[in-house]
Design a protein around this motif. Structure first.
Motif, mmCIF file in Angstrom:
data_model
loop_
_atom_site.group_PDB
_atom_site.id
_atom_site.type_symbol
_atom_site.label_atom_id
_atom_site.label_comp_id
_atom_site.label_asym_id
_atom_site.label_seq_id
_atom_site.Cartn_x
_atom_site.Cartn_y
_atom_site.Cartn_z
ATOM 1 N N ALA A 27 0.843 -1.194 0.000
ATOM 2 C CA ALA A 27 0.000 0.000 0.000
ATOM 3 C C ALA A 27 0.878 1.243 0.000
ATOM 4 O O ALA A 27 2.054 1.190 0.366
ATOM 5 C CB ALA A 27 -0.912 0.007 1.225
ATOM 6 N N CYS A 28 0.289 2.353 -0.404
ATOM 7 C CA CYS A 28 0.919 3.664 -0.263
ATOM 8 C C CYS A 28 0.422 4.213 1.074
ATOM 9 O O CYS A 28 -0.744 4.022 1.439
ATOM 10 C CB CYS A 28 0.505 4.589 -1.393
ATOM 11 N N ILE A 29 1.295 4.871 1.810
ATOM 12 C CA ILE A 29 0.917 5.396 3.121
ATOM 13 C C ILE A 29 0.921 6.922 3.064
ATOM 14 O O ILE A 29 1.883 7.528 2.584
ATOM 15 C CB ILE A 29 1.884 4.917 4.216
ATOM 16 N N ASN A 30 -0.171 7.522 3.533
ATOM 17 C CA ASN A 30 -0.293 8.980 3.647
ATOM 18 C C ASN A 30 -0.016 9.380 5.084
ATOM 19 O O ASN A 30 -0.620 8.823 5.997
ATOM 20 C CB ASN A 30 -1.716 9.455 3.332
ATOM 21 N N THR A 73 3.050 11.292 0.935
ATOM 22 C CA THR A 73 2.671 9.939 0.544
ATOM 23 C C THR A 73 3.876 9.153 0.059
ATOM 24 O O THR A 73 4.669 9.655 -0.745
ATOM 25 C CB THR A 73 1.609 9.981 -0.569
ATOM 26 N N THR A 74 3.978 7.919 0.554
ATOM 27 C CA THR A 74 5.035 7.013 0.100
ATOM 28 C C THR A 74 4.610 6.359 -1.203
ATOM 29 O O THR A 74 3.433 6.367 -1.559
ATOM 30 C CB THR A 74 5.276 5.878 1.117
ATOM 31 N N LEU A 79 2.970 -3.584 3.521
ATOM 32 C CA LEU A 79 2.258 -2.957 4.626
ATOM 33 C C LEU A 79 2.395 -3.783 5.907
ATOM 34 O O LEU A 79 1.619 -4.706 6.165
ATOM 35 C CB LEU A 79 0.782 -2.746 4.275
ATOM 36 N N LEU A 84 5.626 0.761 8.253
ATOM 37 C CA LEU A 84 4.884 1.991 8.502
ATOM 38 C C LEU A 84 5.639 2.863 9.500
ATOM 39 O O LEU A 84 5.832 4.056 9.271
ATOM 40 C CB LEU A 84 3.478 1.667 9.026
ATOM 41 N N TRP A 105 -2.193 9.252 9.920
ATOM 42 C CA TRP A 105 -1.778 8.511 8.739
ATOM 43 C C TRP A 105 -2.936 7.648 8.243
ATOM 44 O O TRP A 105 -3.900 7.403 8.953
ATOM 45 C CB TRP A 105 -0.549 7.648 9.017
ATOM 46 N N PHE A 107 -3.694 4.661 4.633
ATOM 47 C CA PHE A 107 -3.048 3.948 3.531
ATOM 48 C C PHE A 107 -4.082 3.600 2.466
ATOM 49 O O PHE A 107 -5.291 3.592 2.719
ATOM 50 C CB PHE A 107 -2.327 2.689 4.036
ATOM 51 N N GLU A 109 -4.418 1.183 -1.487
ATOM 52 C CA GLU A 109 -3.783 0.355 -2.505
ATOM 53 C C GLU A 109 -3.681 1.161 -3.782
ATOM 54 O O GLU A 109 -4.632 1.824 -4.182
ATOM 55 C CB GLU A 109 -4.618 -0.893 -2.778
#
Length: 111
Positions: A27-30, A73-74, A79, A84, A105, A107, A109
Motif C-alpha cells: 500500500a501507499c501510506i499517507n 505519501t510514500t 504494509l 509503517l 496517517w 493507507f 492500494e
C-alpha cells in the motif's frame, strides 16, 4: 516530541485496523503533518520530502476548527507495522526541522 509514545499509538491503531479487516500486501501510506510553530517552513519541508522521493500535497482547513495540513505519501511498500513506523519516524524527525508535527496517517492500494 515523544517518539516512544507516538510509536506505541501507531502500533495500537495499526493492530486494531489489522484485527478488523484484512490489509493489502502492499500500500501507499499517507502521513499528515500540521504546523507546530507560527514560522513553519512549508516550502522547505515540501522540498525535503520530495527530494527524499515522497509525493507532497497541501490542504487548507475546511473550517476554523481544523488546521492546514501537509500530506506526504510514500510509494507502494509492504504494509507491516515495522515498515509503517520506519516511514513515520523518518518523516516525523524531518518534520520537526521545519516546524511540523505528525497528525495522522492512512493507507491505500495503488491501482
Amino acid at each position: 516530541m515523544d517518539l516512544k509514545q507516538q510509536k506505541a499509538e501507531t502500533e495500537q491503531v495499526f493492530r486494531e485496523i489489522q484485527s478488523m479487516e484484512s490489509l493489502p500486501e502492499k500500500a501507499c501510506i499517507n502521513f499528515q503533518f500540521v504546523t507546530d510553530e507560527p514560522k513553519a517552513d512549508w516550502d522547505g519541508f515540501t522540498e525535503a520530502a520530495e527530494a527524499a522521493g515522497y509525493t507532497v500535497e497541501w490542504y487548507e482547513a475546511d473550517d476554523e476548527d481544523d488546521e492546514d495540513c501537509l500530506e506526504i505519501t510514500t510509494g507502494p511498500v509492504v504494509l507491516t507495522f515495522e515498515n509503517l513506523w520506519a516511514e513515520e519516524e523518518k518523516l516525523t524527525l524531518m518534520a520537526a526541522i521545519y516546524g511540523f508535527i505528525a497528525d495522522g496517517w492512512g493507507f491505500f492500494e495503488e491501482e
